[in-house]
Design an enzyme around this catalytic site. Structure first.
Site, PDB file in Angstrom:
ATOM      1  N   GLU A 111      34.312  35.039  32.339  1.00 55.17           N
ATOM      2  CA  GLU A 111      33.753  34.940  30.987  1.00 55.17           C
ATOM      3  C   GLU A 111      34.128  33.646  30.286  1.00 55.17           C
ATOM      4  O   GLU A 111      33.425  33.179  29.379  1.00 55.17           O
ATOM      5  CB  GLU A 111      34.211  36.136  30.136  1.00 55.17           C
ATOM      6  CG  GLU A 111      35.673  36.154  29.737  1.00 55.17           C
ATOM      7  CD  GLU A 111      36.612  36.772  30.763  1.00 55.17           C
ATOM      8  OE1 GLU A 111      37.771  37.077  30.414  1.00 55.17           O
ATOM      9  OE2 GLU A 111      36.173  36.940  31.920  1.00 55.17           O
ATOM     10  N   HIS A 171      38.888  35.133  35.391  1.00 58.27           N
ATOM     11  CA  HIS A 171      38.184  35.427  34.140  1.00 58.27           C
ATOM     12  C   HIS A 171      36.895  34.608  34.064  1.00 58.27           C
ATOM     13  O   HIS A 171      36.858  33.536  33.453  1.00 58.27           O
ATOM     14  CB  HIS A 171      39.077  35.120  32.941  1.00 58.27           C
ATOM     15  CG  HIS A 171      40.219  36.075  32.779  1.00 58.27           C
ATOM     16  ND1 HIS A 171      40.130  37.215  32.011  1.00 58.27           N
ATOM     17  CD2 HIS A 171      41.462  36.063  33.311  1.00 58.27           C
ATOM     18  CE1 HIS A 171      41.283  37.869  32.069  1.00 58.27           C
ATOM     19  NE2 HIS A 171      42.105  37.198  32.858  1.00 58.27           N
ATOM     20  N   CYS A 177      40.205  40.925  36.253  1.00 59.24           N
ATOM     21  CA  CYS A 177      41.670  40.840  36.248  1.00 59.24           C
ATOM     22  C   CYS A 177      42.278  42.234  36.432  1.00 59.24           C
ATOM     23  O   CYS A 177      42.210  42.796  37.519  1.00 59.24           O
ATOM     24  CB  CYS A 177      42.153  40.151  34.974  1.00 59.24           C
ATOM     25  SG  CYS A 177      43.846  39.500  35.093  1.00 59.24           S
TER      26      CYS A 177
END
Length: 573
Positions: A547, A545, A406
């Site tokens: 993750e 993102h 990001c």
């Protein structure tokens, strides 16, 4: 009449619900998880582990979080105060516990799996303004509690078990409407379809060498006073709980001795499913629902996870250069995704948190030398961004694996523009807005419109901050022959986003001329999703993102390959 649950903007969500009536047919069994004595006992972890254990026995589950704070959602809350914001596929900004739920069960969370007091009250007041209550006086009981019960009932015919965690601690004044709602809800359902699981603490007094049960007794008494009798007690303890203490807790708290479950400290959270199974939590739950014979659990996956956590072949050191490093929970999913990447490669990932602001005035080299990889995560605002740019430059010039997420991707692009592409004034429109004047050439600009599904979404800088970003899952198209296409093994991916600024494609040609490849784009080709340096061993920036979708039994491919690259670097040191 069916009603629908409103989202934060006042629109009606697509999830329709039925009135709660005695004659309605319900499929899901409900488990309400509450906490007592002190906060941060691990209700979210216990809920997630229980969900995984029920799955291991062949049941389907969904987990929900009910938070008593008055914010509509965590989207505008400080990471220093609340930790990370977990984002779902359908664009909800939620509590970080939903990340635990997904990581342990693999069930994608939805907008209807997280609610706060603020959202409940907002919905009630919206309905009152529309006249839905036909002029009645609006009260906590029944109007607020009914709204909570409506939320609980969403999708209750989709799964075998619905696990609902109540945030906070019993006795907190702001949590009382939720406790009253779950009390009513359990009475509205047929007998035996709801149980209550209460987490408490057994403090140890070293002077007397005793575990004290009195705080647990008082916590259960507090629950009894509001009409809730726990069926299962999960007792956090640093020491083994003697049999006589279990019997005492069972006697004074009016639960079966087999339903007093110990929860000991663990070296890794991923031991929790096996640890709770050894203590009999899943069996206690099935006994409370009178499910017999109980299906035998298949814990093969979790045994493999535990083996990978404890039996590794080496170690790598990864620096996370961020702006919220004082609270590790601000980057909870990133830390866990790195752990998953380590498990995929049979190595232990040692994470060190580095404050990006230090590099504003200092040379990053003394702080970053010795690391096998560098990760720069997301964030908002200008503070610490010059340090992130220096971290990207250090990784690029030293050929150290770099993953920018990001804002971390945006800072890598600005670094390339300034130091390689001949744009010394490159910066972000975000920082100009904060300063109130133009200082940079906006390589990164405020995203004013984009396509979400079949609708065009438009945003202004002056819009409310909450829920106005590009949120949720979006598709991306990868370039043939790119590193990311090789990592994903596909030219089409879907990832979750949470941002309001984008890299401007008008600089794409100039940046690609110097070697920064735009290897992932939105399907319409307008929004950059991934950049990578063509001449670097491993340097990737992503606007999304990754993750948020990583799990211990299914590590995200980017994190798995990032750790693999770190291993290669460690062999060269």
């Amino acid at each position: 009449m069916p009603r629908s649950f409103q989202d934060r903007s006042g629109r009606f969500a697509a999830y329709h619900i039925k009135e709660i009536t005695g004659g309605a047919t319900r499929m899901a069994r409900y488990i309400f998880i509450t906490g007592g004595v002190v906060s941060s006992l691990g209700k979210g972890l216990a809920s997630a582990a229980l969900g995984a254990l029920l799955q291991a026995r062949g049941f389907s589950v969904r987990l929900r979080k009910l938070d008593p704070y008055l914010n509509v959602d965590p989207g505008t809350m400080s990471p220093f105060e609340h930790g990370e914001v977990f984002v779902t596929d359908d664009g909800a900004e939620t509590d970080l516990d939903l990340g635990h739920y997904e990581r342990f069960t693999g069930v994608p969370a939805r907008y209807t799996d997280s609610v706060s007091s603020g959202r409940i009250y907002s919905n009630v007041l919206e309905r009152e303004r529309r006249g839905d209550y036909l002029g009645k006086t609006i009260q906590v009981v029944p109007h607020v509690t009914n709204e909570i019960k409506d939320f609980l009932a969403i999708g209750d015919d989709e799964v075998d078990f619905m696990l609902c965690e109540i945030g906070g601690t019993v006795g907190d004044i702001e949590g009382l409407p939720f406790f009253e709602a779950i009390r009513q809800f359990s009475h509205d359902k047929p007998r035996g379809q709801c149980i209550f699981m209460h987490l408490t603490l057994l403090p140890y007094l070293a002077a007397s060498g005793e575990l004290k049960t009195k705080p647990t007794q008082h916590s259960v008494k507090e629950l009894h006073s509001i009409g809730i009798a726990p069926d299962i007690l999960v007792c956090r303890s640093e020491h083994p709980i003697p049999e006589k203490e279990r019997e005492k807790i069972a006697l004074f708290c009016n639960v079966r001795k087999e339903s007093v479950v110990a929860a000991y400290d663990l070296k890794s959270i991923y031991e929790a499913p096996l640890a709770y199974h050894r203590e009999g939590l899943d069996q206690a739950v099935l006994d409370a629902f009178d499910i017999s014979p109980a299906p035998k659990p298949d814990l093969t996956v979790w045994k493999d996870v535990a083996d990978r956590i404890h039996n590794f072949d080496g170690e790598v050191n990864v620096a996370i250069v961020g702006k919220y490093v004082q609270l590790e929970d601000a980057y909870k999913s990133i830390k866990e995704a790195l752990t998953h990447g380590g498990m995929a490669n049979r190595v232990k990932v040692n994470v060190q948190w580095v404050d990006a602001e230090v590099f504003d005035t200092e040379d990053p080299a003394p702080h970053l030398e010795g690391f096998h990889a560098i990760l720069v995560p997301g964030g908002f605002g200008e503070r610490g961004t010059e340090g992130k740019i220096k971290a990207a430059e250090f990784a690029r010039t030293r050929k150290i694996p770099y993953l920018g997420i990001c804002l971390g991707m945006q800072m890598a692009v600005i670094e390339a523009a300034r130091n390689v592409a001949g744009l010394p004034d490159a910066g972000s429109e975000e920082f100009d807005h904060e300063a109130g004047k133009k200082r940079f050439e906006p390589v990164v600009y405020h995203l004013k419109e984009w396509v979400q599904g079949n609708e065009k979404v438009q945003r202004k800088v002056s819009d409310d901050k909450g829920g106005t970003m590009r949120l949720g899952a979006y598709d991306a198209t990868l370039s043939k022959g790119s590193k990311v296409a090789d990592i994903y093994g596909s030219l089409s991916i879907e990832e979750r986003h949470r941002h309001r600024y984008e890299v401007d494609t008008k600089y794409r040609e100039k940046l690609e001329e110097v070697g920064l490849r735009f290897s992932g784009m939105s399907p319409d080709g307008r929004l950059p999703e991934i950049v990578e340096w063509a001449d670097h061993p491993w340097f990737i920036g992503v606007q999304f993102h990754p993750e948020l979708k990583s799990k211990p039994f299914a590590p995200h491919p980017l994190f798995a390959d990032f750790v693999r690259a770190a291993i290669e670097t460690s062999r060269l040191v």
